[in-house]
Design an enzyme around this catalytic site. Sequence first.
Site, PDB file in Angstrom:
ATOM      1  N   HIS A  63      22.625  10.562 -10.994  1.00 30.70           N
ATOM      2  CA  HIS A  63      21.285  11.155 -11.161  1.00 30.70           C
ATOM      3  C   HIS A  63      20.928  11.410 -12.619  1.00 30.70           C
ATOM      4  O   HIS A  63      21.751  11.798 -13.427  1.00 30.70           O
ATOM      5  CB  HIS A  63      21.106  12.400 -10.290  1.00 30.70           C
ATOM      6  N   ASP A 164      26.281  16.986 -16.359  1.00 29.60           N
ATOM      7  CA  ASP A 164      25.821  16.812 -14.974  1.00 29.60           C
ATOM      8  C   ASP A 164      24.375  16.318 -15.017  1.00 29.60           C
ATOM      9  O   ASP A 164      23.472  17.103 -15.217  1.00 29.60           O
ATOM     10  CB  ASP A 164      25.930  18.162 -14.250  1.00 29.60           C
ATOM     11  N   GLU A 194      17.923  14.962  -7.954  1.00 30.11           N
ATOM     12  CA  GLU A 194      19.162  15.304  -7.249  1.00 30.11           C
ATOM     13  C   GLU A 194      19.336  16.810  -7.179  1.00 30.11           C
ATOM     14  O   GLU A 194      19.734  17.357  -6.155  1.00 30.11           O
ATOM     15  CB  GLU A 194      20.368  14.664  -7.964  1.00 30.11           C
ATOM     16  N   GLU A 195      19.049  17.477  -8.293  1.00 33.26           N
ATOM     17  CA  GLU A 195      19.336  18.913  -8.397  1.00 33.26           C
ATOM     18  C   GLU A 195      18.463  19.776  -7.483  1.00 33.26           C
ATOM     19  O   GLU A 195      18.719  20.955  -7.301  1.00 33.26           O
ATOM     20  CB  GLU A 195      19.184  19.383  -9.854  1.00 33.26           C
ATOM     21  N   ASP A 217      29.322  11.487 -10.127  1.00 32.27           N
ATOM     22  CA  ASP A 217      28.749  12.773 -10.541  1.00 32.27           C
ATOM     23  C   ASP A 217      29.887  13.639 -11.078  1.00 32.27           C
ATOM     24  O   ASP A 217      31.050  13.222 -11.068  1.00 32.27           O
ATOM     25  CB  ASP A 217      28.062  13.439  -9.336  1.00 32.27           C
ATOM     26  N   HIS A 303      26.530  23.424 -14.749  1.00 28.21           N
ATOM     27  CA  HIS A 303      25.224  24.106 -14.696  1.00 28.21           C
ATOM     28  C   HIS A 303      25.100  25.207 -15.745  1.00 28.21           C
ATOM     29  O   HIS A 303      24.237  26.078 -15.628  1.00 28.21           O
ATOM     30  CB  HIS A 303      24.898  24.634 -13.296  1.00 28.21           C
TER      31      HIS A 303
HETATM   32 CO    CO Z   1      24.178  19.513 -10.733  1.00 27.86          CO
HETATM   33 ZN    ZN Z   2      25.135  16.439 -10.509  1.00 25.54          ZN
END
Ligand code: CO
Ligand code: ZN
Length: 332
Positions: A63, A164, A194-195, A217, A303
Amino acid sequence: MKELIQNLVELTGPSGFEHNVRDFIIDEIKDHVDEYKVDNLGNLIAKKGKKGPKGIRIMLAAHMDEIGVIVTHVDENGFARFHTIGGVMERNCAGGRVRFMNGVGGVIGAEPGGTRQAMPNIPKLYIDTGAKNKAECKVKVGDVGAFERTFMDLGDKFVSKAIDDRIGCAVLIELLKILPDGPNEIYAVFTTQEEVGLRGATTSAYSVDPDLGISIDVTLVGDTPKANFMEVGLGKGPAIKIKDGGMISDPRVVSWMEAAAKRIRIPYQLEILAGGTTDAKSIQISREGVPVGCVSIPCRYVHSPSEMADYTDVKNAIKLFVELLKKPVKLN
Ligand code: CO
Ligand code: ZN
């Protein structure tokens, strides 16, 4: 590869606003694929290779989007309140810097109150762009941004926001550049949103209609102080996912990946992630169902604006993919 990673992570591209990332990736891959297109959700779908007699169609997904913020209100003094896009954690916010898609920068401040240890929740946080007042504030309701943090090279490891999943994008880009012709039809999909719930992968899996799906990922690790029990750590190889919070890998895909890693003698880890999931989940349950797996890059502080990963894990993930994709796939 360091330069590619740095360029990718420093782009601003929260969910739904991935165009800068997509344009960059198109430039990188266009001479290395047979064709590519951008679909209605902004997914970049690149095709490489033709299905031979012993080949299958394989969808690879990474992503492009990252977590971010969206302005909900600007007060008379020019301070912007915001909602989060994706899994932003309060503990990582105060003092953080934000870059909006229109180029405006800002810092996240927290209202006073509570103890020094207390974590202010989102309604108590605001973004200060240095504006004198509401009229002069350069962001308005609906403007989106992401965290800003420059790339830091630590030798074996590197630190940045948006590892990420720009690291997954980097792996796919590199793979498209070096993958030799083989029996399989490869669809490398750089997905959107995606998130916020695997949305780009959902529609692209439908259109690609693959025989096999693999996401690439990041995953969490158990090798930091008082981390939850988890076998995965940095620098111990790419992680072959067995299960996460939303998906159980097809066990045949897991065995196929393990056998390949052993053949080429790279270190690898087996991953069971308690919460969270990846694009492979939506590929798995598209149409009539698709066998899926996932190769994860171990990552600390996921994150947060300072995620950390290891170069050798990235390089070994690429080697693993080359070995997996260049031959006929037999799942058993
Ligand atoms: Co993520
Ligand atoms: Zn991810």
